[in-house]
Design a protein around this motif. Structure first.
Motif, mmCIF file in Angstrom:
data_model
loop_
_atom_site.group_PDB
_atom_site.id
_atom_site.type_symbol
_atom_site.label_atom_id
_atom_site.label_comp_id
_atom_site.label_asym_id
_atom_site.label_seq_id
_atom_site.Cartn_x
_atom_site.Cartn_y
_atom_site.Cartn_z
ATOM 1 N N ILE A 132 0.840 -1.202 0.000
ATOM 2 C CA ILE A 132 0.000 0.000 0.000
ATOM 3 C C ILE A 132 0.875 1.252 0.000
ATOM 4 N N ALA A 133 1.964 1.206 0.771
ATOM 5 C CA ALA A 133 2.877 2.350 0.819
ATOM 6 C C ALA A 133 3.525 2.581 -0.539
ATOM 7 N N SER B 294 -7.000 4.098 -5.612
ATOM 8 C CA SER B 294 -6.621 2.692 -5.451
ATOM 9 C C SER B 294 -5.904 2.454 -4.128
ATOM 10 N N SER B 295 -4.930 3.328 -3.803
ATOM 11 C CA SER B 295 -4.176 3.130 -2.567
ATOM 12 C C SER B 295 -5.065 3.293 -1.339
ATOM 13 N N LEU B 296 -5.991 4.238 -1.379
ATOM 14 C CA LEU B 296 -6.882 4.434 -0.233
ATOM 15 C C LEU B 296 -7.864 3.279 -0.088
ATOM 16 N N ILE B 297 -8.367 2.748 -1.209
ATOM 17 C CA ILE B 297 -9.278 1.610 -1.126
ATOM 18 C C ILE B 297 -8.568 0.411 -0.509
ATOM 19 N N MET B 298 -7.311 0.176 -0.927
ATOM 20 C CA MET B 298 -6.544 -0.920 -0.338
ATOM 21 C C MET B 298 -6.287 -0.666 1.139
ATOM 22 N N LEU B 299 -6.043 0.599 1.497
ATOM 23 C CA LEU B 299 -5.818 0.920 2.908
ATOM 24 C C LEU B 299 -7.076 0.683 3.729
ATOM 25 N N TYR C 253 -14.656 8.828 -2.278
ATOM 26 C CA TYR C 253 -15.243 7.484 -2.310
ATOM 27 C C TYR C 253 -14.591 6.549 -1.294
ATOM 28 N N PRO C 254 -13.237 6.431 -1.230
ATOM 29 C CA PRO C 254 -12.645 5.563 -0.193
ATOM 30 C C PRO C 254 -13.028 6.006 1.221
ATOM 31 N N ALA C 255 -13.083 7.334 1.446
ATOM 32 C CA ALA C 255 -13.462 7.812 2.781
ATOM 33 C C ALA C 255 -14.904 7.439 3.106
ATOM 34 N N TRP C 256 -15.765 7.508 2.112
ATOM 35 C CA TRP C 256 -17.178 7.122 2.331
ATOM 36 C C TRP C 256 -17.285 5.626 2.636
ATOM 37 N N LYS C 257 -16.484 4.807 1.918
ATOM 38 C CA LYS C 257 -16.489 3.369 2.190
ATOM 39 C C LYS C 257 -16.015 3.080 3.606
ATOM 40 N N ALA C 258 -14.976 3.815 4.059
ATOM 41 C CA ALA C 258 -14.497 3.618 5.435
ATOM 42 C C ALA C 258 -15.558 4.018 6.443
#
Length: 416
Positions: free
Chosen positions: A24-25, A291-296, A399-404
């Motif tokens: 991820i990094a 992509s990186s945020l979704i994986m995170l 979008y990744p923040a909303w998923k989290a």
């Protein structure tokens, strides 16, 4: 976006994933590099395009003015009256007579096409584009009756001439004889060699005093045109518009837009296309951040669930991941700005290095008009590029923040 103490702590930990999230990094690092390269490329290309346009405009208008009153049949007899009426117009800073004629120059068996320009001595010495551009000799050597001229550096190279060389200029409009019109040939001594930085000018221009040009071209007291300079070139039509009726019987007015329409339109289109294409790099970088945020988020699902059971709100989780993604983008924007500053400052060395590595002539004056790569950074434009990059980055985090924030702790921890 204000974060509480624990939100800042979580965001800081997620910005530096542990060994288990090394991949991820790496993806986040690629995202940062992509943002950096996109911002740097946009700033450098737009600065070069702005510098190219500004430099080209300054050189062209410095020699040709913002508008000219061109005499019919190449002669303007009543040029003093026209110059006085032009000077009286609001916004006009200068109105000077010029003679310009395409002829041929010869030296030591070599013949080259040349544009012979006659100017008053005081105009030659005070012209901002010509001042200090002598590489050999001096414009002070050009005096009426001295039979001395100044030639462009590229023309001097083509002819093999230098200071003191006697160049022959051929004027097809010579004396009429029973055998036909004979070329008028006059010899002049080179008193100065100049380089203004525009290849076409340095390759073709010959400058001599007005009186000598009138004698060479058999004009008597006439000139070819009156050059007009204004305080605001962008409003040239409004400034010189009132002069059109006053000079209608003697000549016509042509402004800088009409003289160089195709060139500046091509530059405008090129700048727009370059900006659009390079902006795609920022879009790609935004997808990398997504992509990186979704994986995170997937890797930290259990942590998010635990935090939710401990009282963390959906809003807190959204803010954490928005800050993580936006921070990556902000660091990339800052690094891109520094990289752009480096390239712009050392652009000549960069061009030389690219040419040395590839073996190609990257900046060819014959194709680029200017002898050196120019650059002019617009602070507002640079700010707009950085703001656009940050906006793309921010949108990519939503979008990744909303998923989290949508993580259901009951479902995640059911079997723990």
């Amino acid at each position: 976006m204000l974060l509480s103490r624990y939100e800042r702590m979580i965001a800081r930990r997620y910005l530096l994933p542990g060994r288990s999230e090394a991949f991820i990094a790496v993806v986040a690092g690629f995202s940062l590099v992509a943002v950096m390269l996109g911002v740097a490329a946009l700033i450098v290309v737009m600065s070069v395009m702005n510098g190219f346009r500004a430099e080209l405009f300054d050189k062209i208008s410095g020699l040709n003015g913002h508008a000219v009153v061109q005499g019919y049949n190449g002669q303007l007899r009543d040029w003093r009256r026209i110059a006085d009426e032009a000077k009286a117009l609001p916004g006009v800073t200068a109105a000077t007579p010029l003679i310009e004629q395409p002829l041929f120059a010869s030296y030591n068996g070599r013949v080259e096409f040349a544009i012979v320009r006659g100017m008053r001595v005081q105009d030659i010495q005070s012209n901002a584009t010509l001042k200090g551009k002598e590489i050999l000799g001096s414009f002070k050597n050009l005096k009426p009756g001295s039979e001395q001229i100044a030639i462009g550096s590229r023309l001097a190279e083509a002819l093999g001439a230098t200071i003191g060389s006697e160049i022959t200029i051929y004027n097809p409009q010579g004396a009429a004889t029973p055998m036909g019109t004979m070329f008028r040939t006059v010899q002049y001594k080179v008193g100065a060699v100049f380089e203004v930085g525009v290849y076409d000018y340095d390759k073709t221009y010959i400058i001599l005093p007005m009186e000598d040009a009138q004698t060479l071209m058999l004009l008597g007291d006439s000139v070819g045109m009156v050059r007009i300079d204004t305080s605001n070139p962008d409003k040239i039509e409004q400034v010189v518009g009132p002069l059109a009726d006053k000079v209608r019987d003697a000549g016509q007015i042509t402004d800088w837009r009409q003289m160089n329409r195709e060139l500046f339109e091509a530059l405008s289109v090129d700048r727009t296309v370059s900006f659009t294409i390079l902006s795609i790099i920022l879009v790609v970088a935004s997808f990398n951040i997504i992509s990186s945020l979704i994986m995170l988020v997937r890797a930290k699902t259990r942590d998010i669930a635990v935090l939710r059971t401990m009282g963390a709100t959906r809003g807190s989780m959204m803010k954490v991941f928005v800050v993580v993604g936006t921070t990556i983008g902000a660091v990339g924007v800052g690094a891109g700005g520094l990289l752009a500053f480096f390239f712009i400052t050392y652009r000549a060395q960069v061009v030389w290095a690219i040419g040395a590595v590839t073996g190609q002539k990257v900046w060819d004056p014959q194709m680029r008009f200017l002898t050196e790569l120019p650059a002019k950074t617009d602070p507002f434009q640079t700010f707009a590029i950085c703001a656009m990059a940050l906006l793309f980055t921010f949108l990519a985090t939503l979008y990744p923040a909303w998923k989290a924030a949508s993580t259901d702790p009951v479902q995640v921890l059911r079997y723990e």
